[in-house]
Design an enzyme around this catalytic site. Structure first.
Site, mmCIF file in Angstrom:
data_model
loop_
_atom_site.group_PDB
_atom_site.id
_atom_site.type_symbol
_atom_site.label_atom_id
_atom_site.label_comp_id
_atom_site.label_asym_id
_atom_site.label_seq_id
_atom_site.Cartn_x
_atom_site.Cartn_y
_atom_site.Cartn_z
ATOM 1 N N SER A 130 -22.793 -9.576 37.527
ATOM 2 C CA SER A 130 -22.886 -10.817 37.049
ATOM 3 C C SER A 130 -21.826 -11.736 37.000
ATOM 4 C CB SER A 130 -23.655 -10.553 35.821
ATOM 5 O OG SER A 130 -25.025 -10.044 36.086
ATOM 6 N N GLU A 165 -17.675 -4.257 24.651
ATOM 7 C CA GLU A 165 -16.791 -5.394 24.805
ATOM 8 C C GLU A 165 -15.483 -5.319 23.692
ATOM 9 O OE1 GLU A 165 -19.960 -5.238 24.259
ATOM 10 O OE2 GLU A 165 -20.880 -6.033 25.986
ATOM 11 N N HIS A 183 0.837 -1.299 0.030
ATOM 12 C CA HIS A 183 0.251 0.074 -0.098
ATOM 13 C C HIS A 183 0.821 1.389 0.083
ATOM 14 C CE1 HIS A 183 -2.606 -3.100 1.491
ATOM 15 N NE2 HIS A 183 -3.745 -2.589 1.244
ATOM 16 N N ASP A 240 -8.551 7.504 7.809
ATOM 17 C CA ASP A 240 -9.754 8.434 8.280
ATOM 18 C C ASP A 240 -11.023 7.051 7.839
ATOM 19 O OD1 ASP A 240 -9.164 8.156 5.346
ATOM 20 O OD2 ASP A 240 -9.815 10.017 4.801
ATOM 21 N N PHE A 263 -21.684 -11.976 25.003
ATOM 22 C CA PHE A 263 -21.468 -10.954 24.397
ATOM 23 C C PHE A 263 -20.024 -10.650 24.055
ATOM 24 C CE2 PHE A 263 -25.018 -9.795 27.708
ATOM 25 C CZ PHE A 263 -26.006 -10.033 26.695
ATOM 26 N N HIS A 286 -5.815 1.868 -4.383
ATOM 27 C CA HIS A 286 -5.614 1.452 -3.066
ATOM 28 C C HIS A 286 -4.746 0.099 -2.858
ATOM 29 C CE1 HIS A 286 -6.359 1.050 1.453
ATOM 30 N NE2 HIS A 286 -6.454 -0.478 1.000
ATOM 31 N N LEU A 310 -9.587 8.877 0.592
ATOM 32 C CA LEU A 310 -10.019 7.906 -0.127
ATOM 33 C C LEU A 310 -9.835 6.619 0.695
ATOM 34 C CD1 LEU A 310 -8.128 8.797 -3.587
ATOM 35 C CD2 LEU A 310 -10.667 8.732 -3.070
#
Lengths: 625, 625
Positions: free
Chosen positions: B345, B366, B38, B157, B391, B263, B189
């Site tokens: 809990s 989480e 990249h 970004d 979770f 990209h 981009l």
């Protein structure tokens, strides 16, 4: 009660307040009957629910499928007593059923699910999911159905800590979803104590405003103010709106009000609490009628003209996915596609080019991508959501909850396995088969060639539950003809003879390696069977058992960790109590680095050479001189 | 170059600009040598990196363990060419190694990992993870080490669309992490086109401000402005700061600058690009020295005095977890605990009460809970992160990437299985064993009693990689004595005789059901062996094989979906090529609703009665009259 747009008069306001009290009383009663549940979280939102129900929601409880119905999502699903109390107030359930709350066999589960209740849009109970899925429903209403209905989502304040809420907030404002209203019950208290922002409504307002939402702050126990706030929010144009309501947990019962340590517990002195709330009431609410909305046209669901390739042509299954999905979208106008900003890699861009109006760019927000898919599925669309297989792990909890909903969603993960090459382990899907196999009622497909991919992409549309398809980055030769059929739950025997000493079970990229190994071994006089296990779940027990009986040993080869993938799927075919053959596995055991696809397969020991070496070992043959 | 705090003079500014160009040139060269990578994403951030490296970062590349080193995280991990170019500029690697980028065996992987490079804090490449993990490191610096170092995170970004970034933003400001500076390379981009907000820096600034951050907007190619911005950001007191830098992807090469579709692709005409950038340079940067920081005191890592219970006492394993963790925290001062707002809990509250300074409340986020744990582990702490097992699926991608990092993190999931009862499927961990087994190098433990839990909680601290412990909500009798040992990879044979007709393999809550079934069957004259498989991964192959050889049939019983859990783990003990016994499974096949724990176990067919019935079937015995 009035159900028109005029400001409520004093009598109406008194009735709204009474309705709020009734919802509290019934929440207390339901939880008391169950001996568990969340009455305090219900009581904080009772006035919000009363005003919404009596003045704003447009819904025919006798016809939940009415296209003009508003859609309501209880994102704070643990406040189910409030929801069921509301159902009673509108006459959808009776008092007797209300008191079956949380009983074995009752429709009134601890957290609401659409599997049991026709008025529930989506299962909630894992926090931070209701708003994201509400965004998906609102996308359908605004962009696809172009229907007048409004989506109302009642959120808790604690759940705003979930990043998924802000993925939703971003998508909602970017898509100008002014048909979406969030109501946040800011009762200050989470499960184990105060939230980060307590009663600081401004803190939440700043965040939503920054994300492009219209915000309204209100005292959530002042029904007149709530009435105005919901009116303002629902008349907002061009952007979604959120009503931030200051409330008290356990409101109305001194022993519970604004107190810590009472989350998820029935009120101790239920009778006293009911008396304190003014006793039982039996107000019946006539909610507003649905919007005028023409019957939705039946979807055109023809047979797609799937793309065709030449035998032996080198095609990546991800390319076949994109092409097939575009063709499917042409034949069926109920098919929609969602992307996590990688459609050029997954090849979903082919669909985007041909059907831009049914393509949803969710940017790099995989949770929201799945949530939008679930919301769209709730409105009858057939979504295909795709990203890198590795990044679908980001949305695991949304996939899990989609299964709880009984939602029908297609998920496609590209860049599976070490065979992607140089990008390295962060980009490699090596756990995705395990993740999707363990989802209740799921289907897991893993094609090895273009025609197989295209057929399976089309077949997925008509399945139920979560359907997962795994695609590969690199090109492989087309093995099958364009008219070959690939039933879900089937497999293909690609090499077979009466002399087979062992069966290679492969899928996807390893099918090609297995074939090369089989051919190499055949030249040495070692006949092996090769099974293309494109349907990983359900798995073709019959073919596997026959191969086991005839060859005595199954060697699975997979571009995936050894846990939860093809090896485990094959083992699961032999759990009926009958004797099991020898089951041996090749899979990815070490942590890959960067390397070419060929080097990666060799390093992981799942290339043709490693397979052939393993077969020689298992069949007691040495390497030929 | 200057490395002091004075404003840079013109010569220095010119050198900074030159350094930026060198980083670009070397990024282009590395990607060209690799044929992938990249470079364009590296070029946009090159001036930011140049100023950071030459003027702000305080680091001894010869001693990455120096406690006074700043910490740098490349959240946009795909911009690895820039990172490696920076390593070359500081003399940490040479030019020859730079050009091994993405080669098989090279330390310079497509995405950086600390497994290979000592200057990398955490593996990146799954976007939206660098900032969350940077928050964990900053938490260590500020709250635990009280060290002067700064944490710098370079973000893209596009990745700000990930909700995890906003979980991190929330925790950072709530914890007043003014030792944390994020730099966002706003190059407009993403992978497949423009981001939602393009070059609208204000859009990002509004969001970060609303979340309590100080923001600085800057032209990311104006080195003087960047210098001032980093100075302003790093001198911000009481809150984290973010530098939002407007940049151009592919900056400096006309054919690539600000262009879509490039990209993740090497620059086509690398030689021309290098010439356009002014050719190769060989600037060497002396980065600023580390902060003065005393050597960190060695952690006290004594043996904990684990809690004791009476045999037969009814204790939930979650209670034992809390008590053991608190005791472990007393014996060892390197143990820290993290909570997702459910410590009442999971019972992690016991630790919080005794060791509040080492307890991190992450609220209902989480992903951030695991990210903070990974960041804390990177600084040498031994984290225990706990939430409901269900979770934890929310954080699957963070767990996956932690394994890529080689991070040592303990994760504890409570409320496993249908046996939680009335709360229903949204709260039930039914996929967690599958998820954690499939993680590379993981350990998966599932205790059935209090003493076993306590021992395993203590043992986890000294393991490597991802360690998962599964606990149950309900109470069960204490089976083992307080001095019993439970080696990881072991199991316990609880019932055994020479007459065993079959072996029941259970773990957690089903151990108790299996024992009850075995006793019921024994009374009928059917002897069965019972194995407590508390170590699900690694699995005790020896005991399972012996049981198979001696009893001929293994029946696994698990409070988990049948895919990826104990049944699959047991099957994996028989993949060495030797013959397999009969393997039969009982697990959760249907979607539960609300019901009592006993009803749930019965409904799922994993209670004592169902087990006994299955054994009778498998052993050919009828139900006794």
């Amino acid at each position: 009660m009035h159900t028109d747009d005029r400001a409520p008069d004093n009598a109406e306001l008194a009735r709204l307040a009474e309705l709020g009290q009734q919802l509290r009383v019934d929440s207390v009663r339901a939880a008391a009957a169950a001996g568990s549940g969340h009455p305090t979280s219900s009581m904080s939102a009772a006035d919000l629910m009363a005003v919404l129900l009596a003045r704003h929601l447009r819904y025919d409880f006798g016809n939940p499928g009415d296209p003009g119905n508003d859609r309501f999502v209880l994102s704070k699903g643990h406040a189910s007593p409030l929801l069921y109390a509301a159902y009673k107030a509108v006459g959808a359930i009776d008092d007797q059923e209300l008191l079956t709350f949380r009983e074995h066999g009752s429709r009134l589960e601890g957290h609401p699910t659409p599997r049991r209740l026709p008025w529930v849009e989506t299962a909630t109970g894992s926090l931070g999911q209701g708003l994201p899925i509400g965004v998906g429903i609102a996308l359908s209403g605004k962009r696809l159905e172009r229907a007048p209905y409004r989506v109302w989502v009642l959120c808790g304040d604690s759940e705003l800590a979930e990043g998924s809420v802000w993925e939703a907030a971003e998508q909602a404002s970017f898509e100008h979803l002014d048909n979406l209203t969030a109501i946040v019950d800011v009762n200050r208290l989470g499960q184990r104590g105060e939230t980060r922002h307590g009663h600081d409504l401004d803190a939440y307002a700043r965040r939503f405003k920054a994300f492009g939402w219209h915000t309204v702050e209100v005292d959530g126990h002042d029904v007149e103010a709530v009435e105005r706030a919901l009116g303002e929010a629902s008349s907002t144009v061009g952007q979604p709106a959120v009503v931030l309501a200051r409330t008290l947990k356990g409101r109305g019962v001194a022993a519970a009000e604004d107190k810590e340590g009472l989350h998820g517990k029935p009120i101790k002195d239920a009778e006293g609490a009911i008396a304190e709330l003014g006793g039982e009431r039996d107000l019946r609410i006539q909610v507003r009628e649905p919007w005028e909305a023409g019957a939705r046209p039946a979807a055109r669901t023809g047979t797609p003209e799937l793309p065709r390739w030449s035998e032996g042509e080198e095609v990546a299954t991800r390319d076949a996915y994109g092409a097939a999905l575009a063709a499917l979208g042409t034949a069926r106008d109920d098919v929609v596609a969602l992307d996590g900003e990688v459609s050029d890699s997954t090849r979903a861009e082919a669909f985007a080019k041909e059907h831009p109006e049914r393509f949803f760019e969710c940017y790099i927000a995989e949770q929201q991508m799945i949530a939008s898919a679930v919301g769209l599925a709730a409105r009858g669309w057939v979504p295909y959501a795709s990203s890198f297989a590795a990044f679908l792990s980001r949305a695991h909890d949304f996939v899990r909850m989609a299964a709880v909903s009984g939602s029908g969603v297609n998920v496609v993960g590209s860049h599976a396995g070490v065979s992607i090459g140089q990008d390295g382990p962060s980009q490699m899907g090596l756990e995705d088969l395990a993740m999707f196999r363990a989802v209740h009622g799921s289907t897991v497909l893993y094609p090895c060639d273009a025609h197989q991919t295209a057929r399976l992409v089309a077949a997925m549309a008509d399945l139920t539950g979560i359907r997962y398809l795994r695609t590969s980055r690199g090109k492989n030769p087309v093995l099958y003809g364009p008219d070959e059929e690939f039933p879900v739950g089937g497999s293909k025997v690609l090499r077979s003879s009466g002399e087979d000493r062992l069966t290679l079970v492969a899928a996807g990229v390893t099918v090609h390696e297995a074939l090369a190994a089989a051919d190499e071994l055949a030249a040495e006089g070692i006949a092996v069977r090769v099974v293309d296990l494109y349907s990983v779940k359900p798995v073709d027990e019959e073919t596997l058992r026959r191969a086991a009986a005839e060859t005595g040993c199954l060697l699975t080869v997979e571009d995936h960790h050894e846990e939860g993938g093809i090896g485990d799927a094959v083992a699961s075919a032999f759990t009926d109590g009958s004797p099991v053959p020898r089951l041996v596995r090749l899979g990815v055991r070490s942590m890959p680095g960067s390397a070419s696809p060929e080097e990666q397969l060799r390093e992981a020991g799942i290339d043709a050479r490693s397979i052939a070496a393993s077969v020689r070992l298992l069949t007691g043959q040495g390497v030929p001189a």
